[in-house]
Motif scaffolding. Structure first.
Motif, PDB file in Angstrom:
ATOM      1  N   PHE A  83       0.826  -1.205   0.000  1.00 27.66           N
ATOM      2  CA  PHE A  83       0.000   0.000   0.000  1.00 27.66           C
ATOM      3  C   PHE A  83       0.860   1.255   0.000  1.00 27.66           C
ATOM      4  CE2 PHE A  83      -2.844  -3.202   1.938  1.00 27.66           C
ATOM      5  CZ  PHE A  83      -3.833  -3.193   0.971  1.00 27.66           C
ATOM      6  N   ALA A  84       1.997   1.186   0.703  1.00 25.24           N
ATOM      7  CA  ALA A  84       2.924   2.316   0.688  1.00 25.24           C
ATOM      8  C   ALA A  84       3.529   2.489  -0.707  1.00 25.24           C
ATOM      9  CB  ALA A  84       4.029   2.107   1.720  1.00 25.24           C
ATOM     10  N   ALA A  85       3.849   1.385  -1.387  1.00 25.29           N
ATOM     11  CA  ALA A  85       4.378   1.478  -2.749  1.00 25.29           C
ATOM     12  C   ALA A  85       3.320   2.035  -3.704  1.00 25.29           C
ATOM     13  CB  ALA A  85       4.852   0.108  -3.226  1.00 25.29           C
ATOM     14  N   LEU A  86       2.068   1.642  -3.508  1.00 24.03           N
ATOM     15  CA  LEU A  86       0.993   2.158  -4.342  1.00 24.03           C
ATOM     16  C   LEU A  86       0.799   3.654  -4.125  1.00 24.03           C
ATOM     17  CD1 LEU A  86      -1.157   1.184  -6.365  1.00 24.03           C
ATOM     18  CD2 LEU A  86      -2.710   0.903  -4.439  1.00 24.03           C
ATOM     19  N   ALA A  87       0.856   4.087  -2.874  1.00 28.94           N
ATOM     20  CA  ALA A  87       0.719   5.520  -2.570  1.00 28.94           C
ATOM     21  C   ALA A  87       1.892   6.310  -3.150  1.00 28.94           C
ATOM     22  CB  ALA A  87       0.634   5.727  -1.061  1.00 28.94           C
ATOM     23  N   ALA A  88       3.101   5.755  -3.065  1.00 32.77           N
ATOM     24  CA  ALA A  88       4.268   6.449  -3.629  1.00 32.77           C
ATOM     25  C   ALA A  88       4.176   6.521  -5.151  1.00 32.77           C
ATOM     26  CB  ALA A  88       5.550   5.742  -3.207  1.00 32.77           C
ATOM     27  N   PHE A 116      10.059  11.402 -13.408  1.00 31.52           N
ATOM     28  CA  PHE A 116       8.730  10.793 -13.395  1.00 31.52           C
ATOM     29  C   PHE A 116       8.819   9.275 -13.274  1.00 31.52           C
ATOM     30  CE2 PHE A 116       5.281   8.816 -15.854  1.00 31.52           C
ATOM     31  CZ  PHE A 116       4.212   9.201 -15.073  1.00 31.52           C
ATOM     32  N   TRP A 117       9.612   8.655 -14.139  1.00 29.98           N
ATOM     33  CA  TRP A 117       9.703   7.194 -14.122  1.00 29.98           C
ATOM     34  C   TRP A 117      10.406   6.672 -12.868  1.00 29.98           C
ATOM     35  CZ3 TRP A 117       6.360   4.628 -16.551  1.00 29.98           C
ATOM     36  CH2 TRP A 117       5.838   5.091 -17.746  1.00 29.98           C
ATOM     37  N   LEU A 118      11.313   7.464 -12.326  1.00 25.11           N
ATOM     38  CA  LEU A 118      11.939   7.081 -11.058  1.00 25.11           C
ATOM     39  C   LEU A 118      10.894   7.051  -9.943  1.00 25.11           C
ATOM     40  CD1 LEU A 118      14.653   6.487  -9.593  1.00 25.11           C
ATOM     41  CD2 LEU A 118      14.779   8.924  -9.111  1.00 25.11           C
ATOM     42  N   ALA A 119      10.011   8.033  -9.935  1.00 22.57           N
ATOM     43  CA  ALA A 119       8.967   8.087  -8.912  1.00 22.57           C
ATOM     44  C   ALA A 119       7.922   6.990  -9.087  1.00 22.57           C
ATOM     45  CB  ALA A 119       8.288   9.451  -8.929  1.00 22.57           C
ATOM     46  N   VAL A 120       7.730   6.511 -10.313  1.00 24.98           N
ATOM     47  CA  VAL A 120       6.710   5.495 -10.571  1.00 24.98           C
ATOM     48  C   VAL A 120       7.249   4.082 -10.341  1.00 24.98           C
ATOM     49  CG1 VAL A 120       5.280   4.485 -12.396  1.00 24.98           C
ATOM     50  CG2 VAL A 120       5.406   6.959 -12.130  1.00 24.98           C
ATOM     51  N   ILE A 121       8.483   3.807 -10.756  1.00 26.03           N
ATOM     52  CA  ILE A 121       9.019   2.437 -10.724  1.00 26.03           C
ATOM     53  C   ILE A 121       9.792   2.119  -9.440  1.00 26.03           C
ATOM     54  CG2 ILE A 121      10.608   0.856 -11.883  1.00 26.03           C
ATOM     55  CD1 ILE A 121       9.789   2.191 -14.497  1.00 26.03           C
ATOM     56  N   ALA A 122      10.527   3.063  -8.909  1.00 27.37           N
ATOM     57  CA  ALA A 122      11.412   2.802  -7.773  1.00 27.37           C
ATOM     58  C   ALA A 122      10.689   2.279  -6.525  1.00 27.37           C
ATOM     59  CB  ALA A 122      12.220   4.045  -7.440  1.00 27.37           C
ATOM     60  N   PRO A 123       9.468   2.724  -6.200  1.00 28.10           N
ATOM     61  CA  PRO A 123       8.814   2.151  -5.009  1.00 28.10           C
ATOM     62  C   PRO A 123       8.594   0.643  -5.097  1.00 28.10           C
ATOM     63  CG  PRO A 123       7.726   4.182  -5.620  1.00 28.10           C
ATOM     64  CD  PRO A 123       8.704   3.872  -6.705  1.00 28.10           C
ATOM     65  N   TRP A 124       8.357   0.134  -6.297  1.00 29.39           N
ATOM     66  CA  TRP A 124       8.141  -1.304  -6.459  1.00 29.39           C
ATOM     67  C   TRP A 124       9.443  -2.079  -6.349  1.00 29.39           C
ATOM     68  CZ3 TRP A 124       3.362  -2.507  -5.672  1.00 29.39           C
ATOM     69  CH2 TRP A 124       2.389  -1.545  -5.923  1.00 29.39           C
ATOM     70  N   VAL A 125      10.530  -1.482  -6.792  1.00 29.55           N
ATOM     71  CA  VAL A 125      11.845  -2.112  -6.616  1.00 29.55           C
ATOM     72  C   VAL A 125      12.197  -2.166  -5.130  1.00 29.55           C
ATOM     73  CG1 VAL A 125      14.309  -1.883  -7.131  1.00 29.55           C
ATOM     74  CG2 VAL A 125      12.621  -1.422  -8.916  1.00 29.55           C
ATOM     75  N   VAL A 126      11.928  -1.072  -4.428  1.00 26.18           N
ATOM     76  CA  VAL A 126      12.179  -1.034  -2.981  1.00 26.18           C
ATOM     77  C   VAL A 126      11.281  -2.042  -2.267  1.00 26.18           C
ATOM     78  CG1 VAL A 126      12.024   0.423  -0.933  1.00 26.18           C
ATOM     79  CG2 VAL A 126      13.011   1.339  -3.023  1.00 26.18           C
ATOM     80  N   LEU A 127      10.055  -2.193  -2.731  1.00 25.04           N
ATOM     81  CA  LEU A 127       9.138  -3.180  -2.153  1.00 25.04           C
ATOM     82  C   LEU A 127       9.697  -4.594  -2.276  1.00 25.04           C
ATOM     83  CD1 LEU A 127       6.136  -4.011  -1.202  1.00 25.04           C
ATOM     84  CD2 LEU A 127       5.801  -4.402  -3.635  1.00 25.04           C
ATOM     85  N   VAL A 128      10.146  -4.963  -3.459  1.00 27.41           N
ATOM     86  CA  VAL A 128      10.681  -6.318  -3.670  1.00 27.41           C
ATOM     87  C   VAL A 128      11.916  -6.542  -2.806  1.00 27.41           C
ATOM     88  CG1 VAL A 128      11.774  -7.821  -5.381  1.00 27.41           C
ATOM     89  CG2 VAL A 128       9.700  -6.567  -5.972  1.00 27.41           C
ATOM     90  N   LEU A 129      12.806  -5.562  -2.775  1.00 31.64           N
ATOM     91  CA  LEU A 129      14.008  -5.706  -1.942  1.00 31.64           C
ATOM     92  C   LEU A 129      13.644  -5.824  -0.463  1.00 31.64           C
ATOM     93  CD1 LEU A 129      16.451  -3.192  -3.646  1.00 31.64           C
ATOM     94  CD2 LEU A 129      16.537  -5.682  -3.707  1.00 31.64           C
ATOM     95  N   GLY A 130      12.702  -5.031  -0.011  1.00 35.35           N
ATOM     96  CA  GLY A 130      12.285  -5.092   1.388  1.00 35.35           C
ATOM     97  C   GLY A 130      11.670  -6.428   1.763  1.00 35.35           C
ATOM     98  N   VAL A 131      10.841  -6.970   0.885  1.00 39.03           N
ATOM     99  CA  VAL A 131      10.216  -8.268   1.158  1.00 39.03           C
ATOM    100  C   VAL A 131      11.261  -9.376   1.193  1.00 39.03           C
ATOM    101  CG1 VAL A 131       8.659 -10.010   0.182  1.00 39.03           C
ATOM    102  CG2 VAL A 131       7.946  -7.632   0.308  1.00 39.03           C
ATOM    103  N   VAL A 132      12.181  -9.383   0.238  1.00 33.42           N
ATOM    104  CA  VAL A 132      13.214 -10.427   0.185  1.00 33.42           C
ATOM    105  C   VAL A 132      14.106 -10.361   1.416  1.00 33.42           C
ATOM    106  CG1 VAL A 132      15.271 -11.182  -1.072  1.00 33.42           C
ATOM    107  CG2 VAL A 132      13.176 -10.683  -2.312  1.00 33.42           C
ATOM    108  N   VAL A 133      14.573  -9.186   1.767  1.00 28.23           N
ATOM    109  CA  VAL A 133      15.461  -9.056   2.926  1.00 28.23           C
ATOM    110  C   VAL A 133      14.719  -9.429   4.210  1.00 28.23           C
ATOM    111  CG1 VAL A 133      16.784  -7.401   4.301  1.00 28.23           C
ATOM    112  CG2 VAL A 133      16.971  -7.385   1.825  1.00 28.23           C
ATOM    113  N   SER A 134      13.463  -9.044   4.335  1.00 30.09           N
ATOM    114  CA  SER A 134      12.680  -9.398   5.522  1.00 30.09           C
ATOM    115  C   SER A 134      12.498 -10.902   5.653  1.00 30.09           C
ATOM    116  CB  SER A 134      11.308  -8.735   5.481  1.00 30.09           C
ATOM    117  OG  SER A 134      11.424  -7.356   5.611  1.00 30.09           O
ATOM    118  N   ILE A 135      12.178 -11.559   4.564  1.00 28.64           N
ATOM    119  CA  ILE A 135      11.980 -13.009   4.616  1.00 28.64           C
ATOM    120  C   ILE A 135      13.278 -13.722   4.964  1.00 28.64           C
ATOM    121  CG2 ILE A 135      11.452 -15.032   3.195  1.00 28.64           C
ATOM    122  CD1 ILE A 135       9.303 -13.317   1.839  1.00 28.64           C
ATOM    123  N   VAL A 136      14.380 -13.286   4.386  1.00 29.82           N
ATOM    124  CA  VAL A 136      15.667 -13.916   4.706  1.00 29.82           C
ATOM    125  C   VAL A 136      15.994 -13.730   6.181  1.00 29.82           C
ATOM    126  CG1 VAL A 136      18.154 -13.720   4.317  1.00 29.82           C
ATOM    127  CG2 VAL A 136      16.600 -13.813   2.372  1.00 29.82           C
TER     128      VAL A 136
END
Length: 173
Positions: A83-88, A116-136
Motif C-alpha cells: 500500500f505504501a508502494a501504491l501511494a508512492a 517521473f519514471w523514477l517516482a513510478v518504478i522505484a517504489p516497487w523495486v524497494v518493495l521487492v528488496l524489502g520483502v526479500v530481505v525481511s523473509i531472509v
C-alpha cells in the motif's frame, strides 16, 4: 609372530601414533588392545587428537530463539508495504502535472521523464528488496521488523529525489 613383537605392537596401538606398516609379503594384522582380537592394520591407525577436540576448532552456531512479536510485527508491516508502494506511485503520477508549467517556457523533458519514471518504478523495486530481505532475516531468526520501515522511508526519499529531478527539468530554462 613372536611374543616380544606382539607386545610391542600392543603397546603402540592407542597411543596416538600410527602402528608400523608391514610389507606386502607380511600379514597386515594387529591385536586390538581393547578386545584382544585380530584386526586389519588400517583400522588400528589412530591420530593424536581425540574426536572431542575437533568440536572446538570451529565454534558451533547457537540456535537463535524466535521472537513472536518480531514475527507478527514484520508480517503486519510487510502487508502494509504494497500500500505504501501504491501511494508512492500515485504521488509519482502527480509529478506529471509539473509539465503544465512548460507551456510558456522551455523545459528539459528528458530530465523530467527520468524523475517521473523514477517516482513510478522505484517504489516497487524497494518493495521487492524489502520483502526479500525481511523473509531472509525471518528465516534466519534475526530481528526483521525494521526492514519494512526502512523500505517505507526509502520510498519517501526516492519520491523526493524524483521530485527534485522533475523540478530541475521545469526550471531548466
Amino acid at each position: 609372530m613372536s611374543r616380544n613383537r606382539r607386545e610391542r605392537e600392543e603397546r603402540t596401538v592407542g597411543r596416538g601414533r600410527p602402528a608400523r606398516r608391514h610389507g606386502p609379503d607380511e600379514e597386515a594384522q594387529a591385536v586390538d588392545a581393547t578386545s584382544r582380537r585380530r584386526v586389519s592394520r588400517m583400522t588400528v591407525v589412530t591420530y593424536s587428537l581425540p574426536p572431542e577436540s575437533y568440536r572446538f576448532l570451529r565454534p558451533e552456531n547457537p540456535r537463535r530463539a524466535r521472537r513472536g512479536w518480531d514475527l507478527v510485527l514484520s508480517i503486519v508491516l510487510l502487508m502494509l508495504l504494497p500500500f505504501a508502494a501504491l501511494a508512492a506511485t500515485y504521488a509519482g503520477m502527480l509529478l506529471a502535472f509539473a509539465a503544465d508549467a512548460c507551456g510558456a517556457q522551455a523545459c528539459d523533458t528528458d530530465l523530467m521523464n527520468i524523475g517521473f519514471w523514477l517516482a513510478v518504478i522505484a517504489p516497487w523495486v524497494v518493495l521487492v528488496l524489502g520483502v526479500v530481505v525481511s523473509i531472509v532475516r525471518l528465516v534466519r531468526h534475526r530481528v526483521a521488523f525494521w526492514v519494512p520501515l526502512v523500505a517505507i522511508v526509502l520510498m519517501i526519499a526516492v519520491w523526493f529525489v524524483a521530485a527534485a529531478f522533475v523540478g530541475a527539468g521545469v526550471s531548466a530554462s
